[in-house]
Design a protein around this motif. Structure first.
Motif, PDB file in Angstrom:
ATOM      1  N   ILE A  41       0.762  -1.192  -0.043  1.00 15.02           N
ATOM      2  CA  ILE A  41      -0.081  -0.044   0.059  1.00 15.02           C
ATOM      3  C   ILE A  41       1.012   1.300   0.055  1.00 15.02           C
ATOM      4  CG2 ILE A  41      -1.713   1.423   1.294  1.00 15.02           C
ATOM      5  CD1 ILE A  41      -2.797  -1.063   2.170  1.00 15.02           C
ATOM      6  N   VAL A  42       0.526   2.268  -0.831  1.00 11.74           N
ATOM      7  CA  VAL A  42       1.058   3.408  -0.801  1.00 11.74           C
ATOM      8  C   VAL A  42       0.305   4.323   0.063  1.00 11.74           C
ATOM      9  CG1 VAL A  42       1.986   5.584  -2.198  1.00 11.74           C
ATOM     10  CG2 VAL A  42       2.269   2.962  -3.164  1.00 11.74           C
ATOM     11  N   THR A  43       1.058   5.341   0.597  1.00 11.40           N
ATOM     12  CA  THR A  43       0.370   6.351   1.475  1.00 11.40           C
ATOM     13  C   THR A  43       0.981   7.724   1.291  1.00 11.40           C
ATOM     14  OG1 THR A  43       0.143   4.833   3.511  1.00 11.40           O
ATOM     15  CG2 THR A  43       0.171   6.934   3.944  1.00 11.40           C
ATOM     16  N   TYR A  44       0.016   8.591   1.267  1.00 12.19           N
ATOM     17  CA  TYR A  44       0.670  10.045   0.936  1.00 12.19           C
ATOM     18  C   TYR A  44      -0.183  11.038   1.897  1.00 12.19           C
ATOM     19  CZ  TYR A  44      -3.020  10.642  -2.513  1.00 12.19           C
ATOM     20  OH  TYR A  44      -4.056  10.712  -3.347  1.00 12.19           O
ATOM     21  N   ALA A  45       0.339  12.085   1.859  1.00 13.10           N
ATOM     22  CA  ALA A  45      -0.557  13.243   2.733  1.00 13.10           C
ATOM     23  C   ALA A  45      -0.732  14.503   1.852  1.00 13.10           C
ATOM     24  CB  ALA A  45       0.200  13.617   3.868  1.00 13.10           C
ATOM     25  N   THR A  46      -1.677  15.099   2.286  1.00 15.80           N
ATOM     26  CA  THR A  46      -1.826  16.534   1.644  1.00 15.80           C
ATOM     27  C   THR A  46      -2.047  17.547   2.651  1.00 15.80           C
ATOM     28  OG1 THR A  46      -4.497  16.421   1.338  1.00 15.80           O
ATOM     29  CG2 THR A  46      -2.916  15.555  -0.516  1.00 15.80           C
ATOM     30  N   LEU A  47      -1.478  18.678   2.570  1.00 15.64           N
ATOM     31  CA  LEU A  47      -1.587  19.904   3.533  1.00 15.64           C
ATOM     32  C   LEU A  47      -2.421  21.154   2.578  1.00 15.64           C
ATOM     33  CD1 LEU A  47       1.904  20.174   5.187  1.00 15.64           C
ATOM     34  CD2 LEU A  47      -0.498  19.351   6.183  1.00 15.64           C
ATOM     35  N   LYS A  48      -3.329  21.591   3.495  1.00 12.29           N
ATOM     36  CA  LYS A  48      -4.069  22.581   2.860  1.00 12.29           C
ATOM     37  C   LYS A  48      -4.129  23.923   3.851  1.00 12.29           C
ATOM     38  CE  LYS A  48      -8.542  23.994   0.570  1.00 12.29           C
ATOM     39  NZ  LYS A  48      -9.789  23.625   0.216  1.00 12.29           N
ATOM     40  N   CYS A  49      -3.464  25.154   3.361  1.00 14.00           N
ATOM     41  CA  CYS A  49      -3.576  26.170   4.364  1.00 14.00           C
ATOM     42  C   CYS A  49      -4.262  27.354   3.414  1.00 14.00           C
ATOM     43  CB  CYS A  49      -2.222  26.760   4.531  1.00 14.00           C
ATOM     44  SG  CYS A  49      -2.179  28.013   5.738  1.00 14.00           S
ATOM     45  N   GLY A  50      -5.464  27.967   3.703  1.00 13.62           N
ATOM     46  CA  GLY A  50      -6.284  28.936   3.000  1.00 13.62           C
ATOM     47  C   GLY A  50      -6.640  27.895   1.665  1.00 13.62           C
ATOM     48  N   HIS A  51      -6.429  28.551   0.481  1.00 13.04           N
ATOM     49  CA  HIS A  51      -6.438  28.032  -0.661  1.00 13.04           C
ATOM     50  C   HIS A  51      -5.499  27.054  -1.418  1.00 13.04           C
ATOM     51  CE1 HIS A  51     -10.478  29.641  -1.380  1.00 13.04           C
ATOM     52  NE2 HIS A  51     -10.126  30.676  -1.277  1.00 13.04           N
ATOM     53  N   ASN A  52      -4.167  27.240  -0.539  1.00 15.17           N
ATOM     54  CA  ASN A  52      -3.122  26.650  -1.308  1.00 15.17           C
ATOM     55  C   ASN A  52      -3.084  25.164  -0.600  1.00 15.17           C
ATOM     56  OD1 ASN A  52      -1.994  28.958  -2.330  1.00 15.17           O
ATOM     57  ND2 ASN A  52      -1.433  29.630  -0.486  1.00 15.17           N
ATOM     58  N   VAL A  53      -2.624  24.135  -1.519  1.00 14.41           N
ATOM     59  CA  VAL A  53      -2.428  22.766  -1.453  1.00 14.41           C
ATOM     60  C   VAL A  53      -1.076  22.271  -1.612  1.00 14.41           C
ATOM     61  CG1 VAL A  53      -3.518  20.532  -1.800  1.00 14.41           C
ATOM     62  CG2 VAL A  53      -5.107  22.532  -1.721  1.00 14.41           C
ATOM     63  N   SER A  54      -0.513  21.391  -0.833  1.00 13.51           N
ATOM     64  CA  SER A  54       0.551  20.725  -1.351  1.00 13.51           C
ATOM     65  C   SER A  54       0.453  19.288  -1.036  1.00 13.51           C
ATOM     66  CB  SER A  54       1.595  21.299  -0.419  1.00 13.51           C
ATOM     67  OG  SER A  54       3.050  20.668  -0.858  1.00 13.51           O
ATOM     68  N   THR A  55       1.327  18.243  -1.775  1.00 13.15           N
ATOM     69  CA  THR A  55       0.986  17.129  -1.429  1.00 13.15           C
ATOM     70  C   THR A  55       2.448  16.316  -1.296  1.00 13.15           C
ATOM     71  OG1 THR A  55      -0.853  16.810  -3.247  1.00 13.15           O
ATOM     72  CG2 THR A  55       0.339  14.728  -2.818  1.00 13.15           C
ATOM     73  N   SER A  56       2.622  15.246  -0.484  1.00 11.01           N
ATOM     74  CA  SER A  56       3.772  14.864  -0.032  1.00 11.01           C
ATOM     75  C   SER A  56       4.318  13.946  -1.036  1.00 11.01           C
ATOM     76  CB  SER A  56       3.489  14.319   1.318  1.00 11.01           C
ATOM     77  OG  SER A  56       2.995  12.751   1.395  1.00 11.01           O
ATOM     78  N   PRO A  57       5.581  13.501  -1.283  1.00 10.05           N
ATOM     79  CA  PRO A  57       5.660  12.180  -2.078  1.00 10.05           C
ATOM     80  C   PRO A  57       5.441  10.954  -1.323  1.00 10.05           C
ATOM     81  CG  PRO A  57       7.803  13.861  -1.206  1.00 10.05           C
ATOM     82  CD  PRO A  57       6.746  14.231  -0.548  1.00 10.05           C
ATOM     83  N   PRO A  58       5.101   9.966  -2.036  1.00 10.89           N
ATOM     84  CA  PRO A  58       4.381   8.833  -1.704  1.00 10.89           C
ATOM     85  C   PRO A  58       5.421   7.919  -1.049  1.00 10.89           C
ATOM     86  CG  PRO A  58       4.664   8.682  -3.991  1.00 10.89           C
ATOM     87  CD  PRO A  58       5.020  10.155  -3.718  1.00 10.89           C
ATOM     88  N   LEU A  59       4.703   7.253  -0.095  1.00  6.13           N
ATOM     89  CA  LEU A  59       5.630   6.199   0.786  1.00  6.13           C
ATOM     90  C   LEU A  59       5.095   4.745   0.495  1.00  6.13           C
ATOM     91  CD1 LEU A  59       5.232   8.005   4.339  1.00  6.13           C
ATOM     92  CD2 LEU A  59       7.099   8.103   2.671  1.00  6.13           C
TER      93      LEU A  59
END
Length: 391
Positions: A41-59
């Motif tokens: 299984i591949v796991t990744y996270a996203t962060l959202k601050c206001g309208h800005n979003v960032s996605t982590s590299p997958p694990l």
């Protein structure tokens, strides 16, 4: 000063008035797994601050406990900050059976950063994740994160967004392409980058699918046939953007900071004797998704805009782009340029919104190298294409 130049100045000034907020996702604990028997299984996270979003590299092969060790800088407007503001974190699993599944989500309020006792401008938090189970919020584990306010910087010192360009190498579609199009066996590549300020730049105005375009009607129209086509496109999208290495190929994540590093990534795809063009969409999750396209049958089919958009009916923008390294402009300046257009029959972005697309790219990648936005019918676009021998 034009309206779009004024908007660019205002957005840059908005960044100038922001404080860099560093959010570091350290690790996940006791994360809920829908199918713990699957080892890859591949796991990744996203962060959202206001309208800005960032996605982590997958694990890969991540269990219930995993180490993210991933951080991102967000622009935090002190003038608009209030104690109720928060950073949202979402954790996802991806596997070949259930596709993308949300593990859980949670919120970290920024109030701890602004309390009078906090002189370090930093704090550690354990964010409790929840998920919906039969309509009832249920615990889904927790994520350890660190928040830190960086020293206030001027506009020149504030960095352009640093984000990962994730390249997915798909084995199956590369094999199909080699058979049908008669090219050497290789993996088919798709790429994705999270962008900042997408909703701010476009003021929430998205491009709907083109109801006068026959190919789009076959995808988004009424009836069971169009519904079946959308399901097939979503499955193909999952295959192309999946990080499930064992079954579908592999991926790599490259840090992008500035237009030069972005162009360097694009030039890695270029043959020695010509330039290549890319099909792209800017999706509602602030993701720029793109791949190489040309006149060969399979590659052009796999890189269509609806496929990158996962059959969504609206996108912020769509078109094609390539890097100019052979025109008279390049010979005179010795600076490569990103040439971007609105060539998408599926979503048909109006040429009046091209300056906004250029603005979005400048805000995310800077303007150290030229970004040239041209309508698909502009003779200058044809001139640049011919000079670069675009396939």
């Amino acid at each position: 000063m034009s309206t779009h130049q004024q908007k660019f100045t205002e957005n840059r000034q908005e960044l100038a008035n922001c404080v860099p907020l560093q959010v570091k996702v350290i690790r996940g604990r006791n994360l809920h797994k829908h199918n713990p028997l699957l080892p890859d299984i591949v796991t990744y996270a996203t962060l959202k601050c206001g309208h800005n979003v960032s996605t982590s590299p997958p694990l890969h092969r991540s269990g219930s406990d995993c180490e993210f060790n991933w951080s991102v800088l967000f622009p935090l407007s002190m003038a608009q900050t209030n104690p109720e503001m928060s950073v949202e974190i979402r954790v996802y699993d991806m596997d070949p059976i259930l596709n993308q599944i949300k593990v859980g989500h949670g919120f970290c309020h920024l109030s701890a950063l602004f309390c009078t006792e906090n002189e370090s401008n930093a704090c550690h938090k354990l964010v409790k994740l929840t998920r919906q189970s039969v309509g009832i919020p249920t615990s889904a584990g927790e994520v350890e994160i660190e928040l830190r306010l960086e020293a206030v910087r001027s506009l020149d010192g504030f960095p352009v967004p640093s984000n990962y360009c994730i390249t997915n190498h798909n084995i199956g579609n590369g094999l199909i392409e080699s058979i049908v199009d008669g090219v050497s066996l290789h993996t088919f590549q798709t790429r994705q980058v999270n962008l900042w300020m997408v909703d701010d730049v476009f003021n929430g105005d998205m491009c709907e699918w083109n109801k006068t375009y026959e190919a789009a009607i076959k995808i988004y129209g009424e009836g069971t046939q169009a519904s079946a086509v959308r399901k097939a496109i979503r499955w193909q999208h999952f295959m192309l953007y999946s990080h499930y290495k064992k079954k579908h190929g592999s991926f790599e994540a490259k840090l992008i900071c500035g237009i030069e590093s972005f162009i360097d990534t694009l030039l890695d795809s270029n043959p020695l004797d010509r330039s290549v063009r890319f099909t792209y969409v800017v999706c509602d999750d602030s993701t720029l998704r793109f791949s190489v396209t040309n006149k060969r049958i399979v590659q052009d089919t796999l890189s269509k805009h609806a496929l990158h958009a996962n059959a969504e009916r609206k996108v912020y923008f769509a078109g094609e782009f390539f890097v100019d390294t052979r025109s008279k402009r390049f010979r005179d300046s010795q600076k490569p340029a990103l040439i971007v257009d609105n060539n998408s029959g599926t979503f048909a972005p109006p040429k009046e919104k091209l300056p906004l697309m250029k603005l979005l790219l400048k805000l995310n990648f800077g303007d150290e190298l030229p970004i040239i936005a041209l309508d698909q019918n502009d003779p200058l676009l044809k001139e640049y294409s011919e000079a670069n021998r675009i396939e």
